[in-house]
Every structure is written in C-alpha cells, then in structure tokens.
Scaffold this motif. Structure first.
Motif, PDB file in Angstrom:
ATOM      1  N   ALA A 160      -8.989 -10.182   0.062  1.00 43.90           N
ATOM      2  CA  ALA A 160      -9.838 -11.048  -1.060  1.00 43.90           C
ATOM      3  C   ALA A 160      -9.423 -10.276  -2.483  1.00 43.90           C
ATOM      4  O   ALA A 160      -9.600 -10.768  -3.374  1.00 43.90           O
ATOM      5  CB  ALA A 160     -11.504 -10.925  -0.963  1.00 43.90           C
ATOM      6  N   THR A 161      -8.835  -8.988  -2.308  1.00 41.12           N
ATOM      7  CA  THR A 161      -8.397  -8.207  -3.522  1.00 41.12           C
ATOM      8  C   THR A 161      -6.867  -8.874  -3.878  1.00 41.12           C
ATOM      9  O   THR A 161      -6.451  -8.580  -4.885  1.00 41.12           O
ATOM     10  CB  THR A 161      -8.154  -6.877  -3.403  1.00 41.12           C
ATOM     11  OG1 THR A 161      -7.412  -6.496  -2.436  1.00 41.12           O
ATOM     12  CG2 THR A 161      -9.628  -6.233  -3.225  1.00 41.12           C
ATOM     13  N   GLY A 162      -6.375  -9.588  -3.013  1.00 46.26           N
ATOM     14  CA  GLY A 162      -4.897 -10.206  -3.355  1.00 46.26           C
ATOM     15  C   GLY A 162      -4.008  -9.443  -2.778  1.00 46.26           C
ATOM     16  O   GLY A 162      -2.759  -9.698  -3.223  1.00 46.26           O
ATOM     17  N   ALA A 163      -4.287  -8.605  -1.737  1.00 46.28           N
ATOM     18  CA  ALA A 163      -3.277  -7.539  -1.072  1.00 46.28           C
ATOM     19  C   ALA A 163      -2.273  -8.440  -0.164  1.00 46.28           C
ATOM     20  O   ALA A 163      -2.873  -9.414   0.565  1.00 46.28           O
ATOM     21  CB  ALA A 163      -3.834  -6.334  -0.483  1.00 46.28           C
ATOM     22  N   GLY A 164      -1.029  -8.254  -0.089  1.00 42.54           N
ATOM     23  CA  GLY A 164      -0.139  -9.003   0.785  1.00 42.54           C
ATOM     24  C   GLY A 164      -0.373  -8.515   2.301  1.00 42.54           C
ATOM     25  O   GLY A 164      -0.827  -7.359   2.309  1.00 42.54           O
ATOM     26  N   THR A 165       0.413  -9.104   3.085  1.00 46.22           N
ATOM     27  CA  THR A 165       0.297  -8.898   4.388  1.00 46.22           C
ATOM     28  C   THR A 165       0.840  -7.203   4.516  1.00 46.22           C
ATOM     29  O   THR A 165       0.248  -6.446   5.384  1.00 46.22           O
ATOM     30  CB  THR A 165       1.298  -9.762   5.303  1.00 46.22           C
ATOM     31  OG1 THR A 165       0.517 -11.097   4.845  1.00 46.22           O
ATOM     32  CG2 THR A 165       1.203  -9.576   6.786  1.00 46.22           C
ATOM     33  N   PHE A 166       1.932  -6.996   3.979  1.00 41.98           N
ATOM     34  CA  PHE A 166       2.671  -5.746   4.419  1.00 41.98           C
ATOM     35  C   PHE A 166       1.790  -4.584   3.870  1.00 41.98           C
ATOM     36  O   PHE A 166       1.696  -3.621   4.450  1.00 41.98           O
ATOM     37  CB  PHE A 166       4.116  -5.858   3.353  1.00 41.98           C
ATOM     38  CG  PHE A 166       4.723  -4.259   3.606  1.00 41.98           C
ATOM     39  CD1 PHE A 166       5.501  -4.230   5.018  1.00 41.98           C
ATOM     40  CD2 PHE A 166       4.814  -3.534   2.796  1.00 41.98           C
ATOM     41  CE1 PHE A 166       6.176  -2.908   5.210  1.00 41.98           C
ATOM     42  CE2 PHE A 166       5.354  -2.278   3.011  1.00 41.98           C
ATOM     43  CZ  PHE A 166       6.234  -2.095   4.145  1.00 41.98           C
ATOM     44  N   ILE A 167       1.056  -4.626   2.808  1.00 39.96           N
ATOM     45  CA  ILE A 167       0.456  -3.771   2.193  1.00 39.96           C
ATOM     46  C   ILE A 167      -0.905  -3.580   2.994  1.00 39.96           C
ATOM     47  O   ILE A 167      -1.300  -2.438   3.387  1.00 39.96           O
ATOM     48  CB  ILE A 167       0.092  -3.904   0.698  1.00 39.96           C
ATOM     49  CG1 ILE A 167       1.189  -3.886  -0.278  1.00 39.96           C
ATOM     50  CG2 ILE A 167      -1.107  -2.997   0.266  1.00 39.96           C
ATOM     51  CD1 ILE A 167       0.747  -3.799  -1.658  1.00 39.96           C
ATOM     52  N   ILE A 168      -1.422  -4.682   3.383  1.00 41.01           N
ATOM     53  CA  ILE A 168      -2.748  -4.377   4.500  1.00 41.01           C
ATOM     54  C   ILE A 168      -2.029  -3.555   5.598  1.00 41.01           C
ATOM     55  O   ILE A 168      -3.102  -3.049   6.056  1.00 41.01           O
ATOM     56  CB  ILE A 168      -3.438  -5.913   4.541  1.00 41.01           C
ATOM     57  CG1 ILE A 168      -3.719  -6.506   3.365  1.00 41.01           C
ATOM     58  CG2 ILE A 168      -4.326  -5.783   5.660  1.00 41.01           C
ATOM     59  CD1 ILE A 168      -4.387  -8.007   3.610  1.00 41.01           C
ATOM     60  N   ILE A 169      -1.147  -4.326   6.353  1.00 38.26           N
ATOM     61  CA  ILE A 169      -0.653  -3.539   7.375  1.00 38.26           C
ATOM     62  C   ILE A 169      -0.651  -2.056   7.235  1.00 38.26           C
ATOM     63  O   ILE A 169      -0.914  -1.291   8.009  1.00 38.26           O
ATOM     64  CB  ILE A 169       0.498  -4.345   8.046  1.00 38.26           C
ATOM     65  CG1 ILE A 169       0.175  -5.605   8.558  1.00 38.26           C
ATOM     66  CG2 ILE A 169       1.045  -3.348   9.089  1.00 38.26           C
ATOM     67  CD1 ILE A 169       1.471  -6.134   9.182  1.00 38.26           C
ATOM     68  N   ARG A 170       0.294  -1.645   6.043  1.00 41.76           N
ATOM     69  CA  ARG A 170       0.410  -0.163   5.988  1.00 41.76           C
ATOM     70  C   ARG A 170      -0.641   0.415   5.670  1.00 41.76           C
ATOM     71  O   ARG A 170      -0.887   1.551   6.215  1.00 41.76           O
ATOM     72  CB  ARG A 170       1.409  -0.092   4.728  1.00 41.76           C
ATOM     73  CG  ARG A 170       2.163   1.102   4.829  1.00 41.76           C
ATOM     74  CD  ARG A 170       3.144   1.367   3.697  1.00 41.76           C
ATOM     75  NE  ARG A 170       2.252   1.416   2.456  1.00 41.76           N
ATOM     76  CZ  ARG A 170       2.835   1.492   1.503  1.00 41.76           C
ATOM     77  NH1 ARG A 170       4.239   1.314   1.034  1.00 41.76           N
ATOM     78  NH2 ARG A 170       2.167   1.835   0.186  1.00 41.76           N
ATOM     79  N   HIS A 171      -1.727   0.028   4.792  1.00 40.78           N
ATOM     80  CA  HIS A 171      -2.812   0.920   4.603  1.00 40.78           C
ATOM     81  C   HIS A 171      -4.009   0.708   5.333  1.00 40.78           C
ATOM     82  O   HIS A 171      -4.931   1.479   5.446  1.00 40.78           O
ATOM     83  CB  HIS A 171      -3.401   0.449   2.999  1.00 40.78           C
ATOM     84  CG  HIS A 171      -2.371   1.017   1.856  1.00 40.78           C
ATOM     85  ND1 HIS A 171      -2.603   2.313   1.160  1.00 40.78           N
ATOM     86  CD2 HIS A 171      -1.401   0.358   1.454  1.00 40.78           C
ATOM     87  CE1 HIS A 171      -1.826   2.168   0.376  1.00 40.78           C
ATOM     88  NE2 HIS A 171      -0.872   1.239   0.630  1.00 40.78           N
ATOM     89  N   HIS A 172      -4.301  -0.369   6.003  1.00 43.41           N
ATOM     90  CA  HIS A 172      -5.586  -0.824   6.732  1.00 43.41           C
ATOM     91  C   HIS A 172      -5.238  -0.750   8.237  1.00 43.41           C
ATOM     92  O   HIS A 172      -6.117  -0.750   9.015  1.00 43.41           O
ATOM     93  CB  HIS A 172      -6.199  -1.957   6.185  1.00 43.41           C
ATOM     94  CG  HIS A 172      -6.841  -1.797   4.825  1.00 43.41           C
ATOM     95  ND1 HIS A 172      -7.953  -0.966   4.618  1.00 43.41           N
ATOM     96  CD2 HIS A 172      -6.504  -2.304   3.595  1.00 43.41           C
ATOM     97  CE1 HIS A 172      -7.915  -0.977   3.274  1.00 43.41           C
ATOM     98  NE2 HIS A 172      -7.327  -1.873   2.850  1.00 43.41           N
ATOM     99  N   VAL A 173      -4.085  -1.364   8.619  1.00 47.18           N
ATOM    100  CA  VAL A 173      -3.826  -1.649  10.152  1.00 47.18           C
ATOM    101  C   VAL A 173      -3.243  -0.229  10.848  1.00 47.18           C
ATOM    102  O   VAL A 173      -3.851  -0.021  11.665  1.00 47.18           O
ATOM    103  CB  VAL A 173      -3.144  -2.772  10.216  1.00 47.18           C
ATOM    104  CG1 VAL A 173      -3.067  -3.013  12.027  1.00 47.18           C
ATOM    105  CG2 VAL A 173      -3.848  -4.099   9.644  1.00 47.18           C
ATOM    106  N   LEU A 174      -2.135   0.251  10.322  1.00 50.78           N
ATOM    107  CA  LEU A 174      -1.469   1.204  10.897  1.00 50.78           C
ATOM    108  C   LEU A 174      -2.490   2.415  11.377  1.00 50.78           C
ATOM    109  O   LEU A 174      -2.401   3.031  12.549  1.00 50.78           O
ATOM    110  CB  LEU A 174      -0.314   1.658   9.974  1.00 50.78           C
ATOM    111  CG  LEU A 174       0.846   0.682  10.126  1.00 50.78           C
ATOM    112  CD1 LEU A 174       1.935   1.436   9.490  1.00 50.78           C
ATOM    113  CD2 LEU A 174       1.196   0.407  11.590  1.00 50.78           C
ATOM    114  N   GLY A 175      -3.078   2.847  10.331  1.00 47.10           N
ATOM    115  CA  GLY A 175      -4.086   4.131  10.657  1.00 47.10           C
ATOM    116  C   GLY A 175      -4.905   3.738  11.781  1.00 47.10           C
ATOM    117  O   GLY A 175      -5.401   4.711  12.478  1.00 47.10           O
TER     118      GLY A 175
END
Lengths: 355, 302
Positions: free
Chosen positions: B202-217
């Motif tokens: 909803a903040t407009g983040a792209g898939t790659f950024i979401i994966i890097r910041h929110h999924v990988l961890g």
C-alpha cells in the motif's frame, strides 16, 4: 503525549498544495465498483463481495462503513487502495480518475491514501524494529534513509509512543494498543490525505479503544485528514463518523449523516442493526434478536432486494425488483435502498415509509 | 460509548506507556541468548567445531603421510608402531587418513547444502511470493525430483555425470534443491498472506523491495534450520556415493571410500575397519544435535 480533543486550536484547514479540485470536489468518488471472486471448479460462479457500490468521500470528513461480517467491508477497503483490482467500476481521486490514461496512477494514489489494518500483530513485520516499519513507507517513496528514520521517530512521538523507548522494539514486545499506534504512525508516515481504517479498534479492549479513537480524531485534525472508517461496532462508528454508509451483502443499503442514520434509520436492515445493540436500560432489554438467521450466501444473493429474505416488511415487489438508492424528499442526502421509500415502487407501505 | 464517557478516560497512552520495560532484543539476539543457555547444543556445537578444526588442520595434526603405503605394515591393530589407530589394507596410517577424510566429508556435507539453500531458497521465495502460474511452474518441477528417492537420485545423477568430488557435490546439490525450495515456499506463502506485506504494498513498494525487506528476514529462519539438518544427510549421502564408487576416487582419503575398501578386511582387524563408520556416525550425530538445538532456539512464535 497525545493531544486531546480541544487542545488544538480549531483549524481552518491550511491549503494543501496537493488539493486540486477545491473544497467542494469530493476527495474520492466511487462509481459502480464491482468485485467478484471467482470460485474454482464451479463454472464461473463467484462470491459477489462488492456488487455495484457508488458513493463519495468528502474532503475532511469521516465516512463510517458498517455492516455484518462478510458484507464486503474489507474488500471495499482493499479496492479503494487498489490492493485488489476491481472487476469494474471507477475511482476518482480529487477529480482524477485512478489507473486511467488521463488520470493518476495507482502508485500516485498510494502516495495519498494509506490504510490501517485490523490485526495489529500481523500488520507489522515481526523481524523488524517498529521504527523501521514506520520508516519503510517514506523510504520506499524516495526519501533518503536518514530522513525516513527522522520521519518515523517524529511519527512515533505523534501517536504517543516515546521514540527512544519504543522505536527499537519489535512488535512482540508491544501491547495491542501500542502496536495499533505504530500502525497508525506507519500509515501517516508517508503524509497521506486519506486514511482507510479497516476495523482499527475492533481487536482492542475498551479503554485502549477509546484512547486510539481519540488519537485518531486528534491526528485527523492535525494533519487535515479524511477517514474511511470501517467497523462493525455501531457505537464506535457513531462516535467518530460524520456520515455513515451501511452495507449489506456487497451493496449499499443506506447512506446519510450520522445523526440522521442513528435517530431515524430508514432501511429495515439499518433499523434492525440499531435495534440489535444491547440497551443500557434494563427496562428496554430485548429478548428476540431483531434480525435472525445468517445473511444469505453472497455466491447466490437473493433476487430483488437482498434483504427481503430477512425483512419483516417484505412484499412481492421486494423479491422481484431491486430497489434504487433513493434520496428522500426532505433533506440532507440521507439515502436508502428500500422500496418503502420509493413512492413508485408499488410497496404498500411506500408512502408511509417515506414520510 | 457517549462522548463524555470517552473524554473522561485518562489521557491516551499513559496506561499504554506503563508496559514493562523489557530488554529490547532482536530476533537473532534472542536466538543467541537461548543457544548460550542450551548446554547440550553448546557441547555438540563445540564437537562440531573440533571436527571442523581437525579437518582444516589435518596436515598439521597427522602423524604420518596419509598416502604413504607400507607392504609389511598392512592391517595392523591399534597402537602398532606409533600408528595409534592402526593401518589400512595398504599399510597407510588410519589416524592420518581419518583426519584427511574429514576434509572431503565436511566439504561434501556443507558445500552442496549451502548452494542448494541459496538456489532452492531463492526459487522457493519467488514461487511463494509470486503465486499463481509461477508457483505452479516451479513447484511442479520440484515435485518431479521429489518422485525419486534421494539416494537413488544422487546415485543416478553422479552415475550419469561420472565420479569425482565436483560431480558428487553437483549431484547432492540437485538432490537438496527441491526440499529446500519447498521449505522456503511454505515459509514465504505464510508470510505473504500477512497484513504487513499488504501494508508495504500500500505504500507503493515494488515486489523486489518487499521481498528484500519483508520476506527474506522471515524466511531465513526456517531455511537455516532446515539447511543445518541437511548437513548430516549430505555427509551420509556423500559417504554412500563414495562407498559405491561414485564419489571421490582412490587413493583420496574419504570416509565412505575407506569404509568400502576396508570392508573386506573386517574379520582381520574389525575395530580398524569400523573406524570410518564411527567417524561418519559421530560427525552426523553432532551436526544433527546442533541442528535440533538451533531448531529449538529459532522456532519460536513471537
């Protein structure tokens, strides 16, 4: 820490440079929004979660959205942010159609609209200090890292959390109320003009709920926000809303100013909803629930008026014809989709109802 | 809730702020804390460290040259002429060979798992996050590999590519990618449905950024736990391959290969011949128990 009602001088809202349409242009116009979720293996049958919804959100107001579980409230919230794509329908944000060639893009919409989710736990990344969760929005929207962090610290203070004490914590180290404050800070960190609150206080206990509601009111004034406030709790909606929208099975049944809806509900469903609130007065306790049974299946909604299966005033016309959203004669744009308020519908109670 | 009732509640957040001032600890810090207080895991982690060190410094620790043969000193028992652990069928010192063999075994145990974690993990994250056709494509491909028993698959791959250490590692890597991918996919699917991913979108983040910041961890934990449990499996499989002649080639010192060549002499010097098996057993047990400890320390719902 948190500003209470009345402590802020009454604002003449400062002119927002992003305001394009002027004060009278509704901030968001929703036209015929439809979202059906297809069910696999049923040959094209679908859950008709939101089925032709039109309304406006005016600048600076709080629009409450109420309805039973499963009536499409949360789907509507996600549609407004394009988190799920509608099957059809149109969103117009401050005069600009969303996701159309001559309008604004979805990402531009998301810079101006944010959302607070119901589940305060799952809406924060458990592996991220809450400060970083808040800073993520500004960071994604092209702010340098240091600046994003400053914004986050600032926002945490604004929602009543000491940034030094709470910023480095992880979500599991916060209480439900604190987490929801962080979620509010996160939503506001990108400087939105409109915030969609999807049952923001439903999971909180009563005292914390009141604190968060007051916080939301204070923030709204401070940042000149517009709220779409979704809830199933009628008291909360009454407390915070300027106008109320009542949904039933994916459709709007009634829409009007909060006082008018609560003092003189027009649609039998709204009347039943209001009557179902437990009374504080022991002599007015009710034994029989005003509405019985579950709402019909949204896969095959009843024909005509969707409420006719449970409506005490249902007549032949109700199952035959779908009622229009009729503006009542007298007033203040209080509208209801009921044949009893449509003099031309042929419902025998039509005249009496609209008086 | 009337207006006045709400306004008489204490100033917002005062009660909230009074929450106990717990020590602020990140996930990995709390994992470290639990590990330090788990004596069994600490002990076996120490053992693993010893095994790794002994393999790394094998040339310094070995009393003899592991490839030096001797016609008269064949198949001697423990302690024969300074050969503490005896000698093998060609008269080579067993202690030196066990130490050197550890290098191959550990390499074969750790490298394939590392590569498979990276490759399989990435595939799984992509499959889990994208969903839909991408998911179906990747996961059904993995299922094809799943259809074969892992030993058979390893044997078939390294048999087709020929023996040797590199081919053996490659075969093991291919065997481990599908389960790794599935673990990562499951973890990602769980995370993906949570609201914070939606909020990030909803903040407009792209898939790659979401994966890097929110999924990988959030996926790293399960992947790491699973990888640590695969190390001992990998060591066993590698030894199995060598035993069958599909791994390293003689005369390289390797536990599996030593077990294979010594098995004919089991009636002559039974204890000496069992040594490579004991080494495999101890190493894989140690890795397994450390992995169990890690799982206990990391598998916490917070």
């Amino acid at each position: 820490m948190v500003m209470m009602d009345g402590m802020i001088p009454t604002p003449t809202p400062p002119a927002d440079p992003r305001d394009r349409g002027g004060a009278l242009q509704p901030l968001l116009i929703v036209r015929d929004l439809i979202k059906h979720f297809p069910i696999k293996g049923t040959g094209g049958r679908a859950v008709r979660a939101v089925d032709g919804v039109s309304f406006e959100v005016r600048k600076g107001e709080t629009l409450g959205v109420v309805g039973e579980s499963g009536c499409g409230k949360s789907t509507l919230a996600r549609l407004l942010l394009h988190l799920i794509r509608p099957n059809s329908g149109e969103l117009v944000f401050d005069g600009d159609p969303v996701d159309e060639p001559h309008g604004i893009s979805v990402s531009a919409l998301r810079r101006q609209v944010q959302m607070v989710f119901q589940d305060s736990y799952s809406s924060l990344n458990p592996r991220m200090p809450v400060r970083d969760s808040v800073a993520f929005g500004p960071y994604v929207q092209d702010k340098p890292k240091a600046e994003a962090r400053d914004i986050a610290v600032n926002m945490l203070a604004k929602v009543g959390l000491n940034p030094d004490q709470f910023g480095p914590r992880y979500p599991h180290e916060l209480s439900g109320g604190q987490k929801q404050r962080v979620n509010i800070a996160r939503a506001l960190a990108t400087g939105p003009r409109m915030v969609i609150l999807d049952e923001p206080v439903s999971a909180l206990d009563k005292s914390v709920e009141a604190q968060v509601l007051n916080l939301l009111r204070a923030l709204k004034r401070q940042f000149n926000l517009t709220y779409v406030f979704i809830s199933h709790d009628l008291n909360v909606v009454r407390y915070i809303s300027d106008r109320v929208l009542v949904m039933y099975l994916g459709k709007i049944v009634e829409l009007g100013p909060v006082d008018s809806i609560f003092s003189a509900p027009r649609h039998p469903y709204t009347q039943a909803l209001l009557a179902s609130r437990p009374s504080m007065d022991p002599s007015r306790r009710i034994d029989d629930p005003p509405v019985t049974g579950d709402p019909p299946n949204p896969i095959d909604p009843p024909p005509g008026c969707r409420f006719h299966t449970r409506c005490p005033h249902a007549q032949a016309v109700c199952s035959a014809q779908e009622p229009r959203l009729i503006e009542s004669l007298a007033d203040d744009r209080h509208i209801a989709a009921c044949h009893m308020h449509d003099p031309e519908s042929g419902h025998t109670m039509a005249v009496a109802g609209s008086a | 809730m009337s207006e006045s009732a709400v306004l008489t509640t204490p100033p917002a957040a005062m009660e909230d702020q009074a929450a106990p001032a717990t020590r602020v600890r990140g996930y990995w810090q709390s994992v470290g804390y639990r590990l330090r207080h788990d004596k069994v895991t600490c002990f076996f982690a120490f053992m693993v460290l010893l095994i790794i060190l002994s393999a790394v410094f094998a040339p310094l620790l070995s009393p003899f040259d592991p490839y030096k043969e001797s016609v008269i000193g064949r198949l001697k028992p423990f302690g024969w002429r300074n050969h503490i652990l005896g000698t093998d069928e060609l008269g080579r010192d067993m202690l030196s060979r066990i130490l050197h063999g550890g290098r191959v075994s550990l390499l074969m145990g750790i490298v394939p798992v590392l590569i498979a974690s990276c490759v399989g993990g990435m595939l799984g994250v992509v499959a889990g996050f994208m969903g839909g056709r991408v998911n179906t494509g990747i996961m059904r491909t993995m299922d094809v590999f799943y259809a074969f028993p892992s030993v058979l698959l390893a044997v078939a791959i390294s048999g087709a590519m020929g023996g040797g250490m590199v081919n053996g590692m490659l075969a093991l890597t291919l065997v481990f990618i599908p389960p790794m991918c599935r673990v990562a996919e499951t973890a990602t699917t769980q995370v993906r449905s949570l609201d914070f991913i939606e909020a990030a979108r909803a903040t407009g983040a792209g898939t790659f950024i979401i994966i890097r910041h929110h999924v990988l961890g959030n996926v790293l934990g399960p992947v790491f736990i699973y990888a640590s449990s695969l190390v001992s499996v990998s060591i066993l499989l590698a030894s199995g391959l060598s035993f069958l002649g599909l791994g390293v080639r003689p005369p390289t010192a390797d536990w599996g290969l030593m077990l294979s060549t010594l098995r004919q002499s089991i009636y002559v010097v039974p204890f000496v011949c069992a040594l490579p098996g004991v080494a495999i057993f101890i190493t894989s047990i140690c890795f397994n128990l450390v992995s169990d400890g890690l799982r206990q320390a990391m598998d916490v719902r917070m």
